[in-house]
Structures are given as structure tokens and as C-alpha cells.
Design a protein around this motif. Sequence first.
Motif, PDB file in Angstrom:
ATOM      1  N   LEU A 222       1.012  -0.513   0.165  1.00  0.00           N
ATOM      2  CA  LEU A 222      -0.118  -0.169   0.363  1.00  0.00           C
ATOM      3  C   LEU A 222       0.900   1.028  -0.122  1.00  0.00           C
ATOM      4  O   LEU A 222       0.481   2.086  -0.728  1.00  0.00           O
ATOM      5  N   ARG A 223       1.453   1.882   0.796  1.00  0.00           N
ATOM      6  CA  ARG A 223       3.024   2.349   0.826  1.00  0.00           C
ATOM      7  C   ARG A 223       3.125   2.669  -0.827  1.00  0.00           C
ATOM      8  O   ARG A 223       3.498   3.617  -0.860  1.00  0.00           O
ATOM      9  N   ARG A 224       3.355   1.685  -1.207  1.00  0.00           N
ATOM     10  CA  ARG A 224       3.923   1.610  -2.529  1.00  0.00           C
ATOM     11  C   ARG A 224       3.221   1.881  -3.845  1.00  0.00           C
ATOM     12  O   ARG A 224       3.284   2.994  -4.917  1.00  0.00           O
ATOM     13  N   TYR A 225       2.345   1.403  -3.928  1.00  0.00           N
ATOM     14  CA  TYR A 225       1.611   2.109  -5.629  1.00  0.00           C
ATOM     15  C   TYR A 225       0.201   2.283  -4.984  1.00  0.00           C
ATOM     16  O   TYR A 225      -0.888   2.438  -5.269  1.00  0.00           O
ATOM     17  N   GLY A 226      -0.070   2.455  -3.604  1.00  0.00           N
ATOM     18  CA  GLY A 226      -1.716   2.814  -3.193  1.00  0.00           C
ATOM     19  C   GLY A 226      -2.701   1.697  -2.911  1.00  0.00           C
ATOM     20  O   GLY A 226      -2.388   0.320  -3.402  1.00  0.00           O
ATOM     21  N   GLU A 227      -4.123   2.050  -2.782  1.00  0.00           N
ATOM     22  CA  GLU A 227      -4.752   1.132  -2.806  1.00  0.00           C
ATOM     23  C   GLU A 227      -5.174   0.639  -4.696  1.00  0.00           C
ATOM     24  O   GLU A 227      -5.253   1.343  -5.724  1.00  0.00           O
ATOM     25  N   GLY A 228      -5.516  -0.997  -4.246  1.00  0.00           N
ATOM     26  CA  GLY A 228      -5.251  -1.256  -5.995  1.00  0.00           C
ATOM     27  C   GLY A 228      -5.123  -2.610  -5.838  1.00  0.00           C
ATOM     28  O   GLY A 228      -5.644  -3.612  -4.611  1.00  0.00           O
ATOM     29  N   ILE A 229      -6.160  -3.718  -7.487  1.00  0.00           N
ATOM     30  CA  ILE A 229      -5.878  -4.849  -7.664  1.00  0.00           C
ATOM     31  C   ILE A 229      -3.964  -5.260  -6.945  1.00  0.00           C
ATOM     32  O   ILE A 229      -3.398  -4.713  -7.464  1.00  0.00           O
TER      33      ILE A 229
END
Length: 278
Positions: A222-229
Motif C-alpha cells: 500500500l505504501r508503494r502502490y496505494g489501493e488497487g488490485i
Amino acid sequence: MATDADMSKSIRATRVNHMNAVIENLDESVAHFRRLYGAELVVDLPQREWNACLIHVGRVIIELFAPHAFLLNARYGPHYLGVEYQADVDEVREVVAAHGVRLIRDIGAAVHTHPADCFGVAFEFYSGDFHERDWPLLDGPMKPPAFWRDEHPLGLTGLKGYTIAVEDIAAASAFLQSFLGAEAAYEAPRPAVSARAVGLQAADAVIELVTPVGDGVIERHLRRYGEGIRSTVFAVCDIERARRHFIAEGVDLVPGDSPGAFAVPAELNQGLMFEFSE
């Protein structure tokens, strides 16, 4: 503002048509998926904004999008953009409007929702089916289920589901139940990844929401990409048979997010995490 009556409307999806992913190099990615998974190149879809294609692995179709210039995507890198469901697009537009969800792309026959309104997922909807048709590049239909189950070394049996990493799992679950008509299937701790999960059945696949409960791979994701698949989950008939295939190919596997599953990590898979589970 959407009313409670409006919010009671849900999209009636039939099946997952395909996963959608952004990758950096289309030719390299297609070659990788062909070599490691025996993927079929179903159709090439060059457009002004990007080059795209559909690949098929074990009754799972993935649309790969490669922007012509990767500069605007480079900081984020390859990632899952979203997922396409088969559904009546006119009904979809009504439900999308009722929920106050924006459309980020509308090409008439298909629409994409704005990921900022859908917990990081661009949900795509199209009324047609991708699995039961002939494809010119294949001179006919895709390889049948029996081939992937019985002849391919992975023993693939289709799409089990996909995972979405979220910050607020209760809000995400409520949204998907209202928006997609998803049905709650299970809740479970995921101590190996310092997370907890909520499983939702939507059409023919399970959506597993995962949220961190401490420092671990989900929190770092989550820190790297944020919310999502986060991953595509392939179903296999024998997990050890599937594991042997990757070991023979020299792939360093990692544990999957759920017990008993393993994963090909994103860094070894053109930026996309694939999980395998019985």
C-alpha cells in the motif's frame, strides 16, 4: 447526491472477461508469458495512446497496455489497472451514475470507472464475451479447459479470483456489495502477511480484500502502490504439480497471501504478481 434507493441498484455482471494491466514493454512481456506459462496471444490492439493485446493463460485473459512513452508511468511502474466484467453496458451506466462513480473512459461499447472512486480499481464493463469466440490470430477458439487442466504442466482450472489491497476494508466491502452485487463469502486472518481478508463472490470469481494489521508485505504494498488490485489468483488442480513446473523453470517462488498458495513475485513477472491456489 446518490440516495439510498439509488445505491440499492447493483451491476449484474455475468463473468470476468479479463484482467487489465499496464506493462512497460509489450513484446518482452508477451514473450515472457509465452515462455513461462504457454500463453496464447489472442489479439493485438494497437491504438494512438498505447499498444495493447490480449493474452490467454488457463482460461484467464489479461489485457496488457503498453504506453508508447513510459515517462508518465515510470514512477509507478507496471501494475494492475483493473478488471473487465461482462455486463449490460446501459444498465452499468445507470448504476455508475446512481453511485456517483465517475467514468474515466467511455468508448460506447465499453466503459471504465475512475479508480479514485473504486478503491484504486478501474472497473471495465462490456456486454460481449471473450472466452467463447473464434480469434483470427489463433485460427479458431482459445485452447479448451481440458488442455490447461490435463496437458499443461501447471494444471490450471481457471480464474479463482483477484486480490485488492485497501486501507478501509469495511468501506471497500460495503462498496463492492452495493456496486457489483458481490456477496460476502468469508473473513479470515492472514498472519503470514500481517493482514486480514474479506472474501466476496462477484459473478464467477472471488474478490479478496486485504488490509494490513501491522508491518508486512500488504502494508508495504500500500505504501508503494496505494489501493488497487494486487494479484491475479489462478486455480490449479494440484498445487505441488504447479510448484514443480516453476521450480523446473528456475523461478524463485514466494508464499501467496492466503494459506497454501504460492506466488510468482511481480519483480520476476513483468511487474505483475500471479498467485496459484487449489
